[in-house]
Design a protein around this motif. Structure first.
Motif, short mmCIF file in Angstrom:
data_model
loop_
_atom_site.label_atom_id
_atom_site.label_comp_id
_atom_site.label_asym_id
_atom_site.label_seq_id
_atom_site.Cartn_x
_atom_site.Cartn_y
_atom_site.Cartn_z
N ARG A 1 42.28 -47.98 1.47
CA ARG A 1 42.86 -46.67 1.76
C ARG A 1 44.64 -47.00 2.01
N HIS B 1 37.07 -43.86 0.15
CA HIS B 1 36.63 -45.20 0.73
C HIS B 1 37.07 -46.02 -0.68
N ARG B 2 37.27 -47.37 -0.34
CA ARG B 2 37.54 -48.35 -1.35
C ARG B 2 36.44 -48.31 -2.38
#
Length: 307
Positions: free
Chosen positions: A20, A12-13
Motif C-alpha cells: 500500500r 491490498h497487496r
C-alpha cells in the motif's frame, strides 16, 4: 458494496501486487501525467480552452485512485471488467476506459534502478550506460507468452506461430543484473521471430560497440552475438561430438552447468513476471499486449530494485 469498501479490499497487496505504501507513491506519480492527458483530450474535443473554472461540470464516476487500483487488479489477475464494475457499482465500460487510460502511463514509466531511488531506465541504451558506469554484468533471455490467434485470412497470421511452443505467441527480451533484478524488458515481437533477431532490431550490436566494457551472459539463442563479441558475451559451450573422449564430455558438462547457474537469475526474473496472471496466458487484444507487458515489468522492477 460501496466504492470505499471496494477500494479498501482491492488495494491490498494480494490484489494489486504492490504494498500500500508503494501504491500511494505510484498514484501520486501517475496523477500529473493523467491530468495532463485528460486536459489535452478535452481541449482537443472542445477546440478551445475551458470556459468554466476547474471543478465545474459532472464528476468522474470512478475517481483517479480507484482507476489505478482497478487497472492493477486487471493486470494482476486478468479479472473481467464486468466483475470489477460490480464491486465498484459502475458500468463495465467505466472500468475498461480506466484501464485504457492508466495502462499506457504504467508502460512508459521505465524500470527502477537498484540503489537509486527516482532514477529509471527506459531504453536499451540507458541499460548499457548504467551497466558501463556501475560495472554491472548483464543477463539476457527471451520469453514467450501465448496470445490470441489472429483471425483467418489476416496478413501476417503465421508470424505469431512460435517454432518452439507451436502456439500463437509474442516474445520479449528481459535483461537483469547478477542478482536477477529486472533492468529492462522490450524487443517485443511476434513469436516466430528468433530471439537474436528480436534484439538485433533494437540495434544491440551497436550498443556493444559503444560500450566495450559491458559484459553479459546469454543462452544458446544468442550464440551469433557471442561470436561477434567474444570478449563481452558468454554463451554456453557447444556440445561435443559423439566420438569425443569422456574427459572432454565431463569438462563440457561442468562448464555448461557453471554458465547455467550464473545465468539462472534471469530465468527467475521471468518467473517473477509470470506470477501476474496476465502474463501466464494473455487473453486480451494483441494490440494492448506490449503496454501490458511493459507495465507489469516496470512494477516488478520496483520490487526487485529494493533487494
Amino acid at each position: 458494496m460501496t466504492s470505499v469498501l471496494a477500494r479498501t479490499a482491492l488495494s491490498h497487496r494480494i490484489c494489486t501486487g504492490i504494498p500500500r505504501k508503494q501504491l500511494g507513491s505510484l498514484i501520486a506519480e501517475l496523477a500529473v501525467p493523467w491530468m495532463a492527458r485528460q486536459d489535452s483530450r478535452l481541449r482537443e474535443r472542445r477546440g478551445h480552452d475551458r470556459l468554466r473554472a476547474e471543478g465545474g461540470g459532472p464528476g468522474h464516476q470512478l475517481v483517479f485512485t480507484d482507476r489505478v487500483i482497478a487497472t492493477l487488479v486487471v493486470l494482476r489477475f486478468q479479472l473481467p471488467h464486468v466483475a470489477l464494475g460490480v464491486l465498484y457499482g459502475v458500468d463495465r465500460s467505466i472500468i475498461t476506459r480506466a484501464v485504457h487510460e492508466i495502462r499506457p502511463l504504467l508502460a512508459v514509466r521505465g524500470f527502477a534502478v537498484p540503489g537509486e531511488s527516482g532514477s529509471r531506465l527506459r531504453t536499451l541504451a540507458d541499460v548499457f550506460a548504467h551497466a558501463d558506469a556501475r560495472g554491472v554484468e548483464l543477463r539476457l533471455d527471451g520469453t514467450e507468452i501465448r496470445v490470441r490467434r489472429p483471425r483467418a485470412g489476416k496478413p501476417g497470421r503465421r508470424a505469431f506461430i512460435s517454432g518452439k511452443m507451436r502456439q500463437n505467441t509474442k516474445k520479449a527480451t528481459v535483461i537483469t543484473d547478477e542478482k536477477g533484478r529486472t533492468l529492462w524488458t522490450g524487443a517485443i515481437r511476434p513469436g516466430r521471430m528468433h530471439d537474436q533477431m528480436a534484439v538485433n532490431t533494437e540495434r544491440i550490436g551497436d550498443l556493444f560497440d559503444r560500450f566495450p566494457t559491458v559484459k553479459a551472459k546469454i543462452d544458446s539463442g544468442y550464440r551469433g552475438l557471442a561470436k561477434r563479441f567474444p570478449d563481452q558475451l558468454q554463451a554456453p559451450p557447444k556440445r561435443p561430438g559423439k566420438d569425443a573422449p569422456a574427459s572432454y564430455v565431463t569438462q563440457w558438462a561442468q562448464a555448461r552447468k557453471q554458465q547455467s547457474s550464473e545465468r539462472i537469475c534471469v530465468e527467475h526474473a521471468n518467473a517473477e513476471h509470470k506470477q501476474w496472471r496476465t502474463l501466464q496466458r494473455y487473453i486480451g487484444r494483441r494490440e494492448h499486449y506490449d503496454d501490458t507487458r511493459l507495465a507489469i515489468a516496470g512494477l516488478v522492477s520496483d520490487r526487485t530494485a529494493m533487494r
